[in-house]
Design a protein around this motif. Structure first.
Motif, PDB file in Angstrom:
ATOM      1  N   ASP A   1      30.320  69.146  22.067  1.00 33.68           N
ATOM      2  CA  ASP A   1      29.885  68.822  23.430  1.00 33.68           C
ATOM      3  C   ASP A   1      28.802  67.749  23.352  1.00 33.68           C
ATOM      4  O   ASP A   1      27.766  67.953  22.723  1.00 33.68           O
ATOM      5  CB  ASP A   1      29.363  70.102  24.098  1.00 33.68           C
ATOM      6  CG  ASP A   1      29.187  69.940  25.604  1.00 33.68           C
ATOM      7  OD1 ASP A   1      28.939  68.810  26.070  1.00 33.68           O
ATOM      8  OD2 ASP A   1      29.279  70.959  26.312  1.00 33.68           O
TER       9      ASP A   1
ATOM     10  N   THR B   1      26.364  64.943  25.397  1.00 35.01           N
ATOM     11  CA  THR B   1      25.776  64.489  26.663  1.00 35.01           C
ATOM     12  C   THR B   1      24.854  63.321  26.363  1.00 35.01           C
ATOM     13  O   THR B   1      23.943  63.436  25.535  1.00 35.01           O
ATOM     14  CB  THR B   1      24.991  65.613  27.363  1.00 35.01           C
ATOM     15  OG1 THR B   1      25.815  66.769  27.435  1.00 35.01           O
ATOM     16  CG2 THR B   1      24.574  65.191  28.763  1.00 35.01           C
TER      17      THR B   1
ATOM     18  N   ASP C   1      28.510  63.852  30.481  1.00 40.10           N
ATOM     19  CA  ASP C   1      28.608  65.113  29.724  1.00 40.10           C
ATOM     20  C   ASP C   1      30.091  65.433  29.533  1.00 40.10           C
ATOM     21  O   ASP C   1      30.827  65.547  30.515  1.00 40.10           O
ATOM     22  CB  ASP C   1      27.900  66.183  30.568  1.00 40.10           C
ATOM     23  CG  ASP C   1      27.847  67.563  29.940  1.00 40.10           C
ATOM     24  OD1 ASP C   1      28.131  67.690  28.743  1.00 40.10           O
ATOM     25  OD2 ASP C   1      27.482  68.507  30.674  1.00 40.10           O
TER      26      ASP C   1
ATOM     27  N   GLU D   1      35.656  69.587  28.618  1.00 34.96           N
ATOM     28  CA  GLU D   1      34.777  69.194  29.741  1.00 34.96           C
ATOM     29  C   GLU D   1      34.943  67.728  30.090  1.00 34.96           C
ATOM     30  O   GLU D   1      34.988  66.876  29.195  1.00 34.96           O
ATOM     31  CB  GLU D   1      33.313  69.458  29.340  1.00 34.96           C
ATOM     32  CG  GLU D   1      32.289  68.963  30.359  1.00 34.96           C
ATOM     33  CD  GLU D   1      30.853  69.308  29.988  1.00 34.96           C
ATOM     34  OE1 GLU D   1      30.559  69.467  28.782  1.00 34.96           O
ATOM     35  OE2 GLU D   1      30.029  69.410  30.915  1.00 34.96           O
TER      36      GLU D   1
HETATM   37 CO    CO Z   1      28.645  69.577  28.080  1.00 34.48          CO
END
Ligand code: CO
Ligand code: MF3
Ligand code: CO
Length: 289
Positions: free
Chosen positions: A136, A138, A147, A274
């Motif tokens: 992940d 960002t 993000d 995401e």
């Molecule tokens: Co994220």
């Protein structure tokens, strides 16, 4: 005209003054408000300059997620992934948002197998054949956040793990597909939950998507299941993430003693993808993926 002043530029993106625009958004908002939906504050609707900034930030996030793929193999440590994300972010002029965010100690989250999200990179965690991992990323660029996260397979993985990863990605795309002006955050959650259910997976309820843009986490909160409540109305210029976490077994999760790592309560696999999205006149633009 309660939500949009007559002389204000209309929120629909037409660039007309509200009194000249016949998109119907202003009237629709009055109706939604009476029915109990949350109406976004004007500040949640990004101006062109912020959107341009987020696109530039999103290019960095997306590029790093592309490049991370080359590191995913047996023997790589999550610390090495963290160092790579950190250095590439700085090289491209950005700042890794996770570092020191509410005390988070690293520049990216690495969540392996039963870890749902917020896994902390460590030199002691070595990737091994058969693992699945979410990375992940960002990025902050000139104050603009983006993000996104993806799943990666370490070598050959089980058929079960493959299907979980695929369905999790499809659930994100289905969540995205219902987003358009005057849809609501609950429409997103309901669509994701229905698709996960259909495929026999549970949706994690303790974490959600979120507004993003000038801060890491802004309004609205985006549940990935049907809350049975109206949620917030979506309008052009809003920017937020969708980031469903699907579990093979129970939806329940535990937080480890490091106060960050979220794991499935039954130790079964979890997968998450995401996007950062922008609501456009008739759907969405993907800002980071
Ligand atoms: Co994220
Ligand atoms: N990137 C995560 C999200 O999608 C948040 C991570 S918070 C951190 O919202 F502190 F762990 F970085
Ligand atoms: Co997010």
């Amino acid at each position: 005209m309660k939500w949009i002043e007559r002389n204000e530029t209309c929120w629909c993106g037409s660039n007309l003054k509200a009194k000249k625009c016949n998109c119907g958004i202003s009237e629709a908002l009055d109706g939604y408000s009476k029915k109990g939906y949350k109406i976004p504050k004007r500040s949640l609707i990004k101006d062109e300059k912020t959107i341009e900034g987020m696109r530039a930030s999103g290019k960095i996030t997306t590029k790093i997620l592309d490049e991370v793929a080359t590191l995913i193999k047996p023997g790589t440590t999550t610390e090495e992934i963290n160092t790579f994300v950190h250095n590439r972010t700085l090289e491209m002029g950005g700042i890794p948002a996770p570092l020191n965010y509410n005390g988070f100690p690293k520049s990216t989250c690495t969540s392996i197998n039963e870890v749902i999200c917020h896994g902390i990179p460590s030199p002691d965690r070595v990737l091994k054949e058969g693992d699945i991992i979410n990375v992940d990323v960002t990025t902050i660029l000139d104050g603009c956040y983006s993000d996104a996260s993806r799943m990666y397979a370490v070598g050959e993985i089980s058929e079960n793990a493959k299907r979980l990863i695929e369905v999790a990605k499809e659930s994100l795309d289905i969540g995205r597909s219902v987003v358009k002006p005057l849809a609501t955050t609950n429409d997103i959650g309901a669509a994701i939950e229905q698709y996960a259910d259909l495929n026999g997976y549970a949706v994690v309820e303790d974490f959600g998507g979120h507004g993003v843009g000038l801060q890491f986490h802004e309004d609205p909160f985006v549940f990935h299941f049907d809350t049975g409540e109206p949620g917030m109305v979506l309008l052009p210029g809003m920017t937020f993430t969708i980031e469903p976490m699907l579990n093979e077994g129970t939806y329940e999760c535990n937080i480890l003693s490091d106060h960050w790592t979220a794991v499935t309560a039954d130790g079964m696999l979890s997968a998450q993808w995401e996007y950062t999205l922008l609501v456009t006149k008739d759907g969405t633009e993907v800002i980071a993926y």
